[in-house]
Design a protein around this motif. Structure first.
Motif, PDB file in Angstrom:
ATOM      1  N   LEU A 472     -22.249  51.017 -23.097  1.00 45.24           N
ATOM      2  CA  LEU A 472     -21.435  50.773 -21.911  1.00 45.24           C
ATOM      3  C   LEU A 472     -20.032  50.297 -22.270  1.00 45.24           C
ATOM      4  O   LEU A 472     -19.079  50.536 -21.521  1.00 45.24           O
ATOM      5  CB  LEU A 472     -22.125  49.748 -21.012  1.00 45.24           C
ATOM      6  CG  LEU A 472     -23.424  50.212 -20.354  1.00 45.24           C
ATOM      7  CD1 LEU A 472     -24.020  49.093 -19.513  1.00 45.24           C
ATOM      8  CD2 LEU A 472     -23.190  51.441 -19.488  1.00 45.24           C
ATOM      9  N   PHE A 532     -22.280  53.896 -12.986  1.00 44.02           N
ATOM     10  CA  PHE A 532     -23.455  53.654 -13.817  1.00 44.02           C
ATOM     11  C   PHE A 532     -24.616  54.516 -13.320  1.00 44.02           C
ATOM     12  O   PHE A 532     -25.042  54.386 -12.167  1.00 44.02           O
ATOM     13  CB  PHE A 532     -23.851  52.176 -13.765  1.00 44.02           C
ATOM     14  CG  PHE A 532     -22.753  51.250 -14.199  1.00 44.02           C
ATOM     15  CD1 PHE A 532     -22.548  50.964 -15.540  1.00 44.02           C
ATOM     16  CD2 PHE A 532     -21.896  50.681 -13.262  1.00 44.02           C
ATOM     17  CE1 PHE A 532     -21.526  50.112 -15.938  1.00 44.02           C
ATOM     18  CE2 PHE A 532     -20.873  49.836 -13.652  1.00 44.02           C
ATOM     19  CZ  PHE A 532     -20.680  49.553 -14.996  1.00 44.02           C
ATOM     20  N   SER A 548     -22.912  43.330 -21.317  1.00 47.79           N
ATOM     21  CA  SER A 548     -22.267  44.386 -20.529  1.00 47.79           C
ATOM     22  C   SER A 548     -21.487  43.781 -19.372  1.00 47.79           C
ATOM     23  O   SER A 548     -20.380  44.236 -19.043  1.00 47.79           O
ATOM     24  CB  SER A 548     -23.320  45.362 -19.990  1.00 47.79           C
ATOM     25  OG  SER A 548     -23.968  46.034 -21.024  1.00 47.79           O
TER      26      SER A 548
END
Length: 614
Positions: A472, A532, A548
């Motif tokens: 990510l 996402f 993240s």
């Protein structure tokens, strides 16, 4: 001056239990100091150390045969008058000092002073992992460590302090160890360490404290030089070091050091793993536990994708798993007779040709926020971390302030990012322009991907499957780098506009986007979407792993400071149903007892159906 290296043994270890395997030939030499005199001790009687009292010193000296270095072979051949021992020996020694615990006087603690190669004789699991680090932080950050006992703040603590070296474990975009050393002492801000997410592992500098005046380096051990007239001096010094290791005066100047700490205590690790298992066996599953797909098994340039995930002893023709959900993991843990061993089992990840991409433990695919008492912990990538709760709350509070994008995205059904983007290009070309892997090149600079998609609203969309922080982080960095390039460079904006003109399926869509970009591209509120892809049932953006969340907060700040408007989009399957695999010929011609096509069933369902037919 004698170089010294001091380790604090954990409470559950004594000197003998802390040793690694030692050679029998030659046999280790033992001696102990008690009641004011030294006595020899045979190796057979080594366990008598359990009767030690505070003030006793126990010394182990070990010699190991080693291969002769090349220079020694050369000299022995060329200069016959030189005599070297055969076989060559490498010597190491440890002086274990027994002291009363500064908190619990009934508890005996051991400080291991290592000489030569003596530190190699200590099991890593026996060592307090932050003993030397905390002492170094305390003595480097204050004029006199003892002056902190009354809570006063020294001048050095108020002004900050300088260090010469720092070592840390970076958490993004990949886990790695980093070490930086300066030619002279400089402020800690001068080192390239992300204070929000990196884990401080070691620090070194010049101490002003009288007892340790000179260069000091602290990590698991504390290393410094000192004149010693007798080993007995180590007893008083050991007690002082333990007291300093309990101080938290460094928090006055380095409060971020304890935001996130890697847990290395075996007892606490066992407790955290048991707590994680309890969370996985809970019904319903808490939203604070989630599964991560290890996309970092693949190289960036690898065109393969994870197409099937197999558990141990699972056959490929019985598997229909394109994604890994926390519900799948939880069911397996609940069925297991040994959940701890189940967490250590390896998953196999296959590509389109059923070739193994890689293997990881089940534990490596789980992230979870764990609370035990008033302490907060994080399970991530196979490790456990202690997290300052107020720090985590600040991150989540800022994260909740990010707006959710109003753009309507197609449902995501457990495919790869290129496949999802390809679906959009095929079926939604009237709403999006696909720019995946299209780079903007400027003279003398590397290519930058402006975005994966551009919406009809002009929004720049960056997509990534919900996975590990290392994966990510590339999404967040890509978005921030893109915004910086488009903000500062007119030529980059021109190239970007040409790309949209070329890739747009209709002139109407290209014109619509151009109008928005002409008005907003120069940092006037153009939307930048962090998208996402994954299973989002019952979860929110704060369900992402902590590392993240930290990266997203900091990169979204950069995007906003450049004049853009950062938003998030959680893209999943509203129906929550996994996409079935394309059946084989054998599967298309077979049915279960109930007449349901076999390929729509899980492996467990197939086994149940077979038992029913029998």
């Amino acid at each position: 001056m004698i170089p010294l290296s001091a380790f604090l043994l954990k409470q559950t270890f004594d000197p003998i239990g802390a040793l690694t395997d030692v050679p029998d030939d030659p046999e280790p030499q033992l001696a102990y100091w008690s009641n004011g005199k030294w006595d020899a001790m045979s190796w057979v009687d080594r366990h008598d150390v359990s009767a030690a009292q505070a003030g006793d010193i126990f010394v182990v000296a070990v010699g190991r045969p080693r291969s002769a270095p090349g220079w020694q072979d050369l000299l022995s051949r060329e200069v016959p008058h030189l005599v070297f021992s055969e076989p060559p020996m490498s010597y190491g020694a440890i002086a274990f000092c027994a002291i009363d615990d500064s908190i619990d006087s009934q508890l005996l603690r051991w400080i291991a002073w290592c000489f030569g190669s003596g530190s190699r004789l200590l099991q890593r699991s026996s060592q307090d992992p932050r003993f030397g680090l905390k002492i170094a932080l305390n003595v480097l950050g204050s004029d006199e460590t003892s002056s902190n006992d009354n809570g006063s703040v020294s001048r050095r603590a108020r002004l900050g302090f300088k260090v010469r070296e720092m070592g840390f474990r970076t958490t993004a975009p990949y886990f790695q160890s980093a070490r930086h050393r300066a030619a002279r002492s400089i402020p800690t801000d001068g080192f390239r360490m992300d204070r929000a997410s990196d884990l401080l592992a070691s620090v070194g500098g010049r101490a002003q404290q009288t007892m340790l005046a000179g260069s000091v380096a602290g990590a698991r051990s504390l290393r410094f030089r000192k004149n010693l007239s007798s080993l007995g001096e180590l007893t008083e010094l050991s007690a002082t070091l333990v007291r300093w290791s309990r101080s938290t005066s460094y928090v006055q100047t380095l409060p971020w050091v304890d935001n996130i700490q890697l847990v290395e205590d075996d007892d606490l690790l066992a407790e955290l793993q048991e707590h994680l298992i309890e969370q996985l066996m809970a019904d319903p599953l808490p939203a604070t536990v989630d599964a991560l797909l290890p996309d970092d098994l693949l190289d960036v340039e690898d065109e393969r994708a994870i197409r099937c995930i197999l558990f141990p002893r699972e056959r490929r023709d019985n598997a229909s798993r394109l994604n890994l959900t926390i519900e799948t993991i939880a069911r397996r843990i609940c069925r297991s007779g040994d959940p701890t061993a189940e967490l250590a089992t390896e998953l196999r990840f296959l590509d389109d040709y059923d070739e193994v991409i890689g293997k990881v433990r089940l534990l490596d695919c789980i992230c979870a926020d764990l609370v035990i008492g008033d302490q907060q912990y994080l399970a991530y990538d196979g490790d456990f971390y202690k997290v300052d709760r107020t720090f985590a709350e600040r991150i989540d509070t800022e994260l909740r302030q990010l707006e959710t994008s109003a753009i309507a995205f197609p449902a995501y059904k457990a495919v790869t990012e290129p496949q999802y983007i390809g679906l959009i290009g095929d079926q939604y070309s009237d709403r999006f322009v696909v720019l995946d892997r299209e780079l903007i090149y400027l003279d003398g600079e590397t290519g930058v991907e402006a975005s994966d998609l551009v919406a009809a609203s002009g929004a720049l969309i960056h997509l990534k499957r919900k996975g590990k922080s290392s994966t990510l982080s590339h999404l967040f960095l890509q978005a921030a780098n893109s915004c910086e390039l488009l903000r500062r460079n007119v030529e980059a904006r021109r190239i970007f506009a040409d790309l949209i003109q070329q890739k747009a399926q209709t002139a109407v869509l290209a014109h619509q986007i151009a109008q928005v970009h002409n008005a907003q591209m120069e940092g006037r509120g153009l939307e930048v979407v962090f998208g996402f892809l994954g299973d989002w049932r019952g979860r929110t953006i704060t369900s992402l792993p902590l590392f993240s969340r930290i990266s997203l907060v900091y990169e979204s700040r950069k995007v906003a400071n450049l004049g853009f408007k950062p938003t998030v989009a959680l893209i999943g399957d509203p129906g929550g149903q996994p996409t079935p695999r394309v059946p084989t010929m054998r599967q298309r011609t077979s049915t279960t007892a109930a007449g349901v096509p076999a390929q729509t069933l899980s492996a467990a369902d197939n086994r149940s159906a077979r038992r029913a037919r029998q």
